[in-house]
Design a protein around this motif. Sequence first.
Motif, mmCIF file in Angstrom:
data_model
loop_
_atom_site.group_PDB
_atom_site.id
_atom_site.type_symbol
_atom_site.label_atom_id
_atom_site.label_comp_id
_atom_site.label_asym_id
_atom_site.label_seq_id
_atom_site.Cartn_x
_atom_site.Cartn_y
_atom_site.Cartn_z
ATOM 1 N N UNK A 63 1.023 -1.335 0.064
ATOM 2 C CA UNK A 63 0.338 -0.087 -0.302
ATOM 3 C C UNK A 63 0.772 1.468 0.130
ATOM 4 N N UNK A 64 1.952 1.307 1.114
ATOM 5 C CA UNK A 64 3.031 2.170 0.988
ATOM 6 C C UNK A 64 2.971 2.887 -0.003
ATOM 7 N N UNK A 65 4.127 1.502 -0.925
ATOM 8 C CA UNK A 65 4.681 1.352 -2.682
ATOM 9 C C UNK A 65 3.572 2.038 -3.129
ATOM 10 N N UNK A 66 2.549 1.619 -3.193
ATOM 11 C CA UNK A 66 1.990 1.815 -4.475
ATOM 12 C C UNK A 66 1.600 3.364 -4.262
ATOM 13 N N UNK A 67 1.503 3.998 -3.112
ATOM 14 C CA UNK A 67 0.570 5.020 -3.466
ATOM 15 C C UNK A 67 1.114 6.231 -3.070
ATOM 16 N N UNK A 68 3.156 6.292 -2.842
ATOM 17 C CA UNK A 68 3.773 6.665 -3.634
ATOM 18 C C UNK A 68 5.029 6.937 -4.896
ATOM 19 N N UNK A 69 4.241 5.772 -5.506
ATOM 20 C CA UNK A 69 4.874 5.401 -6.445
ATOM 21 C C UNK A 69 3.935 5.558 -7.826
ATOM 22 N N UNK A 70 2.540 6.163 -7.810
ATOM 23 C CA UNK A 70 1.528 6.479 -8.442
ATOM 24 C C UNK A 70 1.531 8.120 -8.809
#
Length: 441
Positions: A63-70
């Motif tokens: 979740x943390x990864x995808x939020x920052x990645x987006x």
Amino acid sequence: MRHSFAKLMALLVVLTLALSGCNLIDVDKVALIGQDRAELEKDFATVLAEYDGGTVTKFDALASFYSNYSYMYQLYSSFGMTFTADMASDLVQNAVESEVQSYAIRQQFEKRGLTLEESEDAIRAEADESYQTSYDSALGSVEGDTPEEKAAYAELALYSEGFTRERLFDMMLASHQAEAVQQAVKDEIAEVSDEELQAAYDEKVAANTETYTSTPTQFETDASNSSNVICWRPEGYRTVKHVLVIPEDEVLQAVTDARNAVKTAKDELEKLQTELDGVNDDEPAEGEEVRTAEEIQVDIDAKNAEIAELESAAATAEEACLASVKDKTDEIYAKLEAGENFDDVMAEYGEDPGMKSEPNMTNGYYVCADSTRWDANFTAGAMALANVGDYSDAPVISTSGVHIIYYNSDVPAGAVSLEEVHDALYDETLESMKSEHYQSE
């Protein structure tokens, strides 16, 4: 770490292909989604990091990864830049470290016997609402033949990026706990001693001196923000206020265009003069065509004539601009000449948003002869005023509009006394000490 990320991305690509191909064959799609979910659950259980007290799995970090990645991907794309795999790997590392930090914060929360202002039920309701919003969005973008199938696809899409109701609750609970721990740690620093405040003042004076000596105009920017505590000021500054009247766009643009044409012509004249000054200075290279002084002078004379015409056109445009707002500027001057307070007149007629907010509304803008933050015509008009309390005899036109400028104050150069900044510096120093204490824990 990069190997784990690559495997994760590869699995998601396979999953995407599987989902997109489902519409082509006659199978139990909901059952197939269940199989895909099972595959993801198995892979997402892979441990990325271990620490004293637990592990971080792929799912924990998703979740943390995808939020920052987006966010980062869209930011880079908007500037035409490539977001690389190495950058994505760094985000994975950050997500893992964030999970470990959340564990440490939870331990501190429990060790300190802290409680939250909001109940866990309230936090869970907040998490459910957030999840439902994401779910509704996903439901509107997935395909499926039945409501049950679309619902399963939507849930799978969210799960593939690390989002479940329970996961969102855990993340929000951790966020609330982090805020509570941070405040508790910061509250351990309750005051600033006289010695600490003096040290902070001396440090600030040195830092301001270095910054504003090398970049004086940075002072103008810093001084316009009420949160900045300034302990040293450069020389040559004054503060000014102004009443801005904004003409119709086409009227003001005509002035800007005419002035730009004059500037361009003068730049061209300067180049011609440089060319004339260089005649006979150096021997021309073989084959180089060199103009005579007489030929260059012909162009200079023509350019001077052109400038005269352009300046006349600019003057005409300026007159038209002033005429378009004359009724309003006449009212303003009448009130000022009758002795009305400039601030009151500015509040009634001024159209500059910057003069309607603090600290500018009280202090005015900081201007010096070398200012680059302001339009050159505004700066010139501000610096032409002779005494504090004077205002423009005639309106000044800039790219922003028509100004009546008021000389508000002189700005003393050098160190500001500690007494003058005591309260603001105390608050800033206390917050800085609290933050440093928190970071050290």
